[in-house]
Scaffold this motif. Structure first.
Motif, PDB file in Angstrom:
ATOM      1  N   SER A  60       0.931  -0.997   0.043  1.00 41.20           N
ATOM      2  CA  SER A  60       0.122   0.006  -0.015  1.00 41.20           C
ATOM      3  C   SER A  60       0.843   1.320  -0.111  1.00 41.20           C
ATOM      4  O   SER A  60       1.797   1.443   0.789  1.00 41.20           O
ATOM      5  CB  SER A  60      -1.079  -0.114   1.274  1.00 41.20           C
ATOM      6  OG  SER A  60      -2.107   0.747   0.893  1.00 41.20           O
ATOM      7  N   TYR A  61       0.661   2.105  -0.820  1.00 39.82           N
ATOM      8  CA  TYR A  61       1.202   3.413  -0.966  1.00 39.82           C
ATOM      9  C   TYR A  61       0.377   4.708  -0.508  1.00 39.82           C
ATOM     10  O   TYR A  61      -0.639   4.515  -0.660  1.00 39.82           O
ATOM     11  CB  TYR A  61       1.868   3.715  -2.477  1.00 39.82           C
ATOM     12  CG  TYR A  61       2.877   2.651  -2.753  1.00 39.82           C
ATOM     13  CD1 TYR A  61       4.217   2.566  -2.433  1.00 39.82           C
ATOM     14  CD2 TYR A  61       2.558   1.473  -3.647  1.00 39.82           C
ATOM     15  CE1 TYR A  61       5.130   1.720  -2.844  1.00 39.82           C
ATOM     16  CE2 TYR A  61       3.361   0.520  -4.099  1.00 39.82           C
ATOM     17  CZ  TYR A  61       4.477   0.593  -3.563  1.00 39.82           C
ATOM     18  OH  TYR A  61       5.560  -0.080  -4.084  1.00 39.82           O
ATOM     19  N   THR A  62       0.958   5.648  -0.156  1.00 42.29           N
ATOM     20  CA  THR A  62      -0.009   6.746   0.234  1.00 42.29           C
ATOM     21  C   THR A  62       0.436   8.040  -0.720  1.00 42.29           C
ATOM     22  O   THR A  62       1.434   7.927  -1.392  1.00 42.29           O
ATOM     23  CB  THR A  62       0.462   7.386   1.645  1.00 42.29           C
ATOM     24  OG1 THR A  62       1.785   7.990   1.519  1.00 42.29           O
ATOM     25  CG2 THR A  62       0.446   6.034   2.744  1.00 42.29           C
ATOM     26  N   GLU A  63      -0.463   8.973  -0.665  1.00 38.65           N
ATOM     27  CA  GLU A  63      -0.453  10.143  -1.655  1.00 38.65           C
ATOM     28  C   GLU A  63       1.006  10.952  -1.167  1.00 38.65           C
ATOM     29  O   GLU A  63       1.683  11.326  -2.136  1.00 38.65           O
ATOM     30  CB  GLU A  63      -1.764  10.943  -1.302  1.00 38.65           C
ATOM     31  CG  GLU A  63      -1.484  12.216  -1.894  1.00 38.65           C
ATOM     32  CD  GLU A  63      -2.710  13.028  -1.918  1.00 38.65           C
ATOM     33  OE1 GLU A  63      -2.425  14.160  -1.143  1.00 38.65           O
ATOM     34  OE2 GLU A  63      -3.609  13.021  -2.230  1.00 38.65           O
ATOM     35  N   ASP A  64       1.290  10.775  -0.147  1.00 38.37           N
ATOM     36  CA  ASP A  64       2.754  11.636   0.173  1.00 38.37           C
ATOM     37  C   ASP A  64       3.883  10.799  -0.308  1.00 38.37           C
ATOM     38  O   ASP A  64       4.668  11.697  -0.843  1.00 38.37           O
ATOM     39  CB  ASP A  64       2.931  11.915   1.656  1.00 38.37           C
ATOM     40  CG  ASP A  64       1.883  12.687   2.291  1.00 38.37           C
ATOM     41  OD1 ASP A  64       1.131  13.529   1.518  1.00 38.37           O
ATOM     42  OD2 ASP A  64       1.566  12.547   3.728  1.00 38.37           O
ATOM     43  N   GLN A  65       3.902   9.738  -0.744  1.00 37.45           N
ATOM     44  CA  GLN A  65       5.001   9.005  -1.224  1.00 37.45           C
ATOM     45  C   GLN A  65       5.113   9.322  -2.579  1.00 37.45           C
ATOM     46  O   GLN A  65       6.064   9.348  -3.283  1.00 37.45           O
ATOM     47  CB  GLN A  65       4.901   7.481  -0.993  1.00 37.45           C
ATOM     48  CG  GLN A  65       5.075   7.163   0.423  1.00 37.45           C
ATOM     49  CD  GLN A  65       4.706   5.583   0.631  1.00 37.45           C
ATOM     50  OE1 GLN A  65       4.029   4.996   0.321  1.00 37.45           O
ATOM     51  NE2 GLN A  65       5.937   4.679   0.574  1.00 37.45           N
ATOM     52  N   SER A 108      -4.683   3.835  -4.586  1.00 39.29           N
ATOM     53  CA  SER A 108      -5.412   2.853  -3.665  1.00 39.29           C
ATOM     54  C   SER A 108      -4.556   1.652  -3.602  1.00 39.29           C
ATOM     55  O   SER A 108      -4.593   1.031  -4.516  1.00 39.29           O
ATOM     56  CB  SER A 108      -6.860   2.673  -4.433  1.00 39.29           C
ATOM     57  OG  SER A 108      -7.452   1.626  -3.707  1.00 39.29           O
ATOM     58  N   HIS A 109      -4.088   1.397  -2.354  1.00 39.96           N
ATOM     59  CA  HIS A 109      -3.057   0.278  -2.165  1.00 39.96           C
ATOM     60  C   HIS A 109      -2.029   0.380  -3.398  1.00 39.96           C
ATOM     61  O   HIS A 109      -1.024   1.140  -2.985  1.00 39.96           O
ATOM     62  CB  HIS A 109      -3.772  -1.075  -2.433  1.00 39.96           C
ATOM     63  CG  HIS A 109      -4.919  -1.203  -1.266  1.00 39.96           C
ATOM     64  ND1 HIS A 109      -4.598  -1.569  -0.094  1.00 39.96           N
ATOM     65  CD2 HIS A 109      -6.324  -1.269  -1.649  1.00 39.96           C
ATOM     66  CE1 HIS A 109      -5.891  -1.420   0.594  1.00 39.96           C
ATOM     67  NE2 HIS A 109      -6.864  -1.190  -0.304  1.00 39.96           N
TER      68      HIS A 109
END
Length: 166
Positions: A60-65, A108-109
């Motif tokens: 899962s990745y975040t927007e900030d990454q 998303s993920h």
């Protein structure tokens, strides 16, 4: 007397062997083995739900990454790059993709979604397209994407460009 007894036993055996069997009142039909009732030996206690034992293997990745300017070489054009600038809250800017304008993005993920539309000199608007890509790898400087409609093994590689502070 012994001869008489032996002779009568032999006659009885021969007579019984020569007689035709009497017709049965029941008609015999061959059994269809597909209709045989087979007892189920599996009970609910013997079945284990394997799904509950498996852990999800999705990253899962975040927007900030993902925030920042991501560029790749333009195929066939030396020293030219193209890509996009991912901003907060789904804002996105196209970079050197003049006919394709990005509208928004989301993650998303492990899936990056990019909404875009094509603009040309003769048409001002066109149908929106949603590019669905799987994030194969992400570091501070590299983003590797696999578009789900691409051929197996095809990957798009982007390099992160540090923004200049003013």
């Amino acid at each position: 007397m012994k001869k008489c007894l032996v002779l009568s036993v032999i006659c009885t055996v021969i007579t019984a062997a020569c007689q035709q069997p009497s017709p049965s009142s029941k008609t015999h039909t061959p059994e269809d083995s597909s209709l045989i009732d087979v007892v189920d030996t599996v009970t609910p206690e013997t079945i284990t739900d394997s799904v509950t034992l498996v852990k999800a293997d999705t990253i899962s990745y975040t927007e900030d990454q993902l925030l920042g300017k991501w560029l790749q070489p333009v195929p066939g054009v030396d020293k030219a790059t193209q890509g996009f600038l991912l901003k907060k809250k789904g804002a996105i800017t196209s970079i050197n993709t003049y006919s394709m304008i990005y509208d928004k993005w989301s993650v998303s993920h492990d899936t990056l979604l990019l909404w875009s539309h094509a603009e040309g000199s003769q048409q001002k608007d066109s149908a929106a397209v949603i590019d669905t890509t799987l994030i194969k790898s992400l570091t501070d400087t590299s983003l590797v994407l696999f578009p789900i409609k691409a051929a197996e093994g095809y990957l798009e590689e982007y390099k992160k460009v540090k923004s200049k502070k003013r």
